[in-house]
Enzyme design. Sequence first.
Site, mmCIF file in Angstrom:
data_model
loop_
_atom_site.group_PDB
_atom_site.id
_atom_site.type_symbol
_atom_site.label_atom_id
_atom_site.label_comp_id
_atom_site.label_asym_id
_atom_site.label_seq_id
_atom_site.Cartn_x
_atom_site.Cartn_y
_atom_site.Cartn_z
ATOM 1 N N SER A 1 0.866 -1.185 0.000
ATOM 2 C CA SER A 1 0.000 0.000 0.000
ATOM 3 C C SER A 1 0.900 1.231 0.000
ATOM 4 C CB SER A 1 -0.895 0.009 1.236
ATOM 5 O OG SER A 1 -0.107 0.234 2.395
ATOM 6 N N ASP B 1 -0.661 -1.607 -4.247
ATOM 7 C CA ASP B 1 -2.061 -1.865 -3.871
ATOM 8 C C ASP B 1 -2.802 -0.532 -3.745
ATOM 9 O OD1 ASP B 1 -4.246 -3.401 -3.003
ATOM 10 O OD2 ASP B 1 -3.608 -3.348 -0.899
ATOM 11 N N HIS C 1 -10.905 -8.194 -3.385
ATOM 12 C CA HIS C 1 -10.233 -7.527 -2.257
ATOM 13 C C HIS C 1 -10.915 -7.955 -0.966
ATOM 14 C CE1 HIS C 1 -7.602 -4.339 -4.122
ATOM 15 N NE2 HIS C 1 -8.129 -4.944 -5.171
HETATM 16 P P1 13P Z 1 -8.135 -7.528 4.038
HETATM 17 O O1 13P Z 1 -7.348 -6.581 4.886
HETATM 18 O O2 13P Z 1 -9.564 -7.553 4.371
HETATM 19 O O3 13P Z 1 -7.520 -8.880 4.005
HETATM 20 O O4 13P Z 1 -8.068 -6.931 2.558
HETATM 21 C C1 13P Z 1 -6.830 -6.785 1.909
HETATM 22 C C2 13P Z 1 -6.960 -6.067 0.614
HETATM 23 O O5 13P Z 1 -7.942 -6.171 -0.079
HETATM 24 C C3 13P Z 1 -5.831 -5.227 0.192
HETATM 25 O O6 13P Z 1 -6.110 -4.531 -0.980
#
Ligand code: 13P
Length: 287
Positions: free
Chosen positions: A49, A84, A207
């Site tokens: 991220s 991400d 996701h």
């Molecule tokens: P979670 O944190 O619910 O596992 O989702 C992760 C995600 O979709 C990252 O883009």
Amino acid sequence: MLVSAKEMLDKAKAGHYAVGQFNINNLEWTKAILLTAQECNSPVILGVSEGAGKYMTGYKTIVGMVNGMIEELGITVPVALHLDHGSYDHCYKCIEAGFSSVMFDGSHFSIEENVEKTKEIVAAAHAKGVSVEAEVGSIGGEEDGVVGAGECADPNECKAVADLGIDFLAAGIGNIHGKYPENWAGLSFETLDAIQQLTGDMPLVLHGGTGIPTEMIQKAISLGVAKINVNTECQLAFAAATREYIEAGKDQQGKGFDPRKLLAPGTEAIKATVKEKMEIFGSVGKA
Ligand code: 13P
């Protein structure tokens, strides 16, 4: 060597399984995920991220760390390094820094603006062999401090974005990042089915992989999901194992404090979580 995520996801879609994207935050998480992928002979996607990118000091550091680990741990399974929920600017930064895949999350723009910007990112990414994920319909929950309610994407908008030359598509189908609330309505398989009918061979992305019951995951895979993102579940496993270690007083060695020992139980917990997910997603042995 890092690879784009396109080939592994086209193979997953055709083979009716999904490749896991596991988000990384530091050296321990990265090492745990890479070693587990190798042990399971599974392709894997490392998700970063923007917040985690900043925490790890920047995208170049991450590229250096991941490439170094692939070489020095002898990792031979396909590994993609993927931004991400990227903003427009950060997609360019990651393409420049050596990521092999990016997600451009234009879901909060109008569909026209999402289409325009996605097209530009696709051209820049593909010129360097980098794969692109686009998003239609916002995914609920909290991601890097941004909170949204889960919504279902419009299948026609999905088709419009899929036709831009992207490599895989994230579409909201009622999924939420983080833990699901007690009164969660579940995934909308009707929406997923309609999206797959219109987008054909396009690998679809789910996701919010934490806390979705196994039967729902398997049904989603049967309806075209080929990539599933998991983040919160690794965080919970890491925190629980670390807490248990500290509460047992094992962090005090009498002669000081060893961070390598302190982080070891959490690292093992991530390995176990990743292995369990790869088994559920069906990617074991698919490298
Ligand atoms: P979670 O944190 O619910 O596992 O989702 C992760 C995600 O979709 C990252 O883009």
